[in-house]
Design a protein around this motif. Structure first.
Motif, PDB file in Angstrom:
ATOM      1  N   UNK A   1       0.915  -1.170   0.060  1.00  0.00           N
ATOM      2  CA  UNK A   1      -0.057   0.028  -0.028  1.00  0.00           C
ATOM      3  C   UNK A   1       0.859   1.200  -0.051  1.00  0.00           C
ATOM      4  N   UNK A   2       0.613   2.119  -0.882  1.00  0.00           N
ATOM      5  CA  UNK A   2       1.202   3.468  -0.802  1.00  0.00           C
ATOM      6  C   UNK A   2       0.859   4.374   0.293  1.00  0.00           C
ATOM      7  N   UNK A   3       1.746   5.223   0.946  1.00  0.00           N
ATOM      8  CA  UNK A   3       1.363   5.952   1.922  1.00  0.00           C
ATOM      9  C   UNK A   3       0.355   7.067   1.491  1.00  0.00           C
ATOM     10  N   UNK A   4      -0.247   7.755   2.212  1.00  0.00           N
ATOM     11  CA  UNK A   4      -1.317   8.897   1.985  1.00  0.00           C
ATOM     12  C   UNK A   4      -0.609  10.070   1.639  1.00  0.00           C
ATOM     13  N   UNK A   5      -1.154  11.137   0.905  1.00  0.00           N
ATOM     14  CA  UNK A   5      -0.572  12.286   0.641  1.00  0.00           C
ATOM     15  C   UNK A   5      -0.193  13.052   1.871  1.00  0.00           C
ATOM     16  N   UNK A   6      -0.900  12.818   2.908  1.00  0.00           N
ATOM     17  CA  UNK A   6      -0.681  13.375   4.382  1.00  0.00           C
ATOM     18  C   UNK A   6       0.636  13.124   4.925  1.00  0.00           C
TER      19      UNK A   6
ATOM     20  N   UNK B   1      -1.573  20.773  13.767  1.00  0.00           N
ATOM     21  CA  UNK B   1      -1.743  21.563  12.536  1.00  0.00           C
ATOM     22  C   UNK B   1      -2.268  20.580  11.346  1.00  0.00           C
ATOM     23  N   UNK B   2      -2.065  19.146  11.720  1.00  0.00           N
ATOM     24  CA  UNK B   2      -2.325  18.314  10.700  1.00  0.00           C
ATOM     25  C   UNK B   2      -3.861  18.202  10.622  1.00  0.00           C
ATOM     26  N   UNK B   3      -4.328  17.939   9.445  1.00  0.00           N
ATOM     27  CA  UNK B   3      -5.945  17.367   9.467  1.00  0.00           C
ATOM     28  C   UNK B   3      -6.030  15.945   9.757  1.00  0.00           C
ATOM     29  N   UNK B   4      -7.263  15.345   9.951  1.00  0.00           N
ATOM     30  CA  UNK B   4      -7.453  14.032  10.521  1.00  0.00           C
ATOM     31  C   UNK B   4      -6.571  13.099   9.870  1.00  0.00           C
ATOM     32  N   UNK B   5      -6.341  12.931   8.311  1.00  0.00           N
ATOM     33  CA  UNK B   5      -5.447  11.866   7.912  1.00  0.00           C
ATOM     34  C   UNK B   5      -4.065  12.161   8.118  1.00  0.00           C
TER      35      UNK B   5
END
Length: 378
Positions: free
Chosen positions: A229-234, A255-259
């Motif tokens: 699986x690839x890492x998410x953009x976050x 400061x990060x969003x939920x993802x």
């Protein structure tokens, strides 16, 4: 040569360690966020609509189409008992017509997305089943239908392979390139921090091609076909926050969003020190609640409260229960002082959604009570 951000590594069975095959400047097409569920067109065949579904049909005839929300199909056995359930989300009724099998029933055409919580790709009724019982989002009865047909499926889109740029090959990879071998083997792409230390494994796959790199003499650009699986953009945002090693400043995750917060938790787990002794029992931990606006934020703050900046103490309730057994930084019983608890009380409320909903503030307090953890709200 610019400082490497990535390394290609392969496990050496002989040395029982990862062997670095190349230090690399950059990666393209690395991140892969989950795609939204594909929308398709379905036919509810031999349908006897009831309740809200019947009302929506009337609106669809007047307006050309009408939304109906979530539709759950209970799969029935030959006795009419539920076997399994399968759901469609964001359902829109497109129209209906008399059923050719039974003119007293209707064939209803809908457009919808499959729920990601479905146990399988397509529902199948057992032999002699009367079909499906239809339910709304709150399990209210909407009638039934004899069959379901999938008219149109959105085609699968092939994700591009990962290109790892400006690689300085060494070891077995350099030998394979020098020998002109076509099979370069498989490797793991690792994200590095500013000091060249491992931040996190990014993706694993087969090395399928290479070309000389425009980034410098002796460098190559390598193409990797992922099988993991690839890492998410976050992940990129989180990796930048860990670029100087494990954080020493608290609250960088805020400061990060939920993802991004979810990925922060995976980073914290990867960097947890398993041999670090637990704090003594009957201690007190202070939970900074100013940024607990979602459930991932709660676990980021909890890990920080117990194990310091970048610390881990669970990413969900099951994982938290495991951590409470010891060897993760704290031993029961202990007291948790939850500062600015009102933020979580407001934000961790009931959220209308399909599938499993997030835990609420009150449920978290109940969980701690069951585990013998005293929580003091401030």
């Amino acid at each position: 040569m610019e400082p490497p951000k990535y390394a290609l590594a392969a496990y050496s069975a002989e040395d029982e360690i990862d062997e670095i095959w190349a230090l690399c400047a950059e990666a393209e097409n690395l991140f892969g966020d989950p795609r939204p569920p594909a929308r398709g067109t379905y036919e509810l065949i031999g349908c006897a609509p009831e309740g809200e579904l019947s009302k929506v049909l009337t609106r669809a005839r007047e307006d050309g189409s009408a939304p109906v929300g979530t539709l759950t199909l209970e799969i029935l056995d030959k006795e009419g008992a539920q076997v399994e359930e399968w759901s469609l989300e964001d359902v829109r009724v497109l129209g209906d017509r008399p059923c050719v099998r039974d003119l007293s029933l209707r064939d209803i055409t809908i457009e919808a997305s499959e729920s990601p919580d479905n146990p399988y790709d397509y529902p199948q009724c057992p032999p002699l089943s009367p079909g499906y019982r239809l339910l709304g989002a709150q399990s209210e009865p909407w009638g039934g239908c004899r069959d379901l047909a999938h008219v149109l499926r959105q085609p699968d889109l092939t994700e591009p392979w990962v290109r790892v740029l400006g690689c300085a090959p060494r070891g077995a990879l350099q030998a394979a390139l020098d020998a002109g071998e076509e099979d370069l083997g498989h490797a793991r792409l690792i994200r590095l921090d500013a000091s060249g230390r491992t931040v996190q494994s990014a993706v694993e796959g087969e090395l399928v091609a290479w070309i000389p790199s425009a980034r410098g003499r002796g460098l190559v650009d390598v193409t990797l076909e992922p099988w993991s699986e690839r890492p998410p953009t976050a992940a990129e945002e989180v990796w930048e926050l860990w670029d100087g090693g494990r954080p020493t400043e608290p609250g960088l995750w805020a400061g990060c969003g939920a993802e991004g917060r979810r990925h922060w938790l995976s980073m914290a787990l990867d960097h947890h020190e398993p041999d670090r002794p637990d704090a003594e029992a009957d201690g007190t931990f202070h939970l900074d609640g100013r940024h607990i606006t979602d459930l991932p934020g709660f676990f980021c703050a909890l890990g920080e409260a117990v194990n310091g900046p970048g610390g881990y103490f669970g990413w969900g309730l099951d994982a938290l229960a495991d951590c409470l057994r010891g060897r993760w930084g704290a031993r029961r019983p202990f007291t948790l002082v939850w500062h600015d608890a009102e933020v979580a009380r407001i934000c961790l409320g009931l959220v209308p959604r399909t599938g499993q909903r997030p835990w609420t503030f009150e449920e978290l307090l109940e969980f701690f009570g069951e585990k013998g953890i005293a929580v003091r709200l401030e």
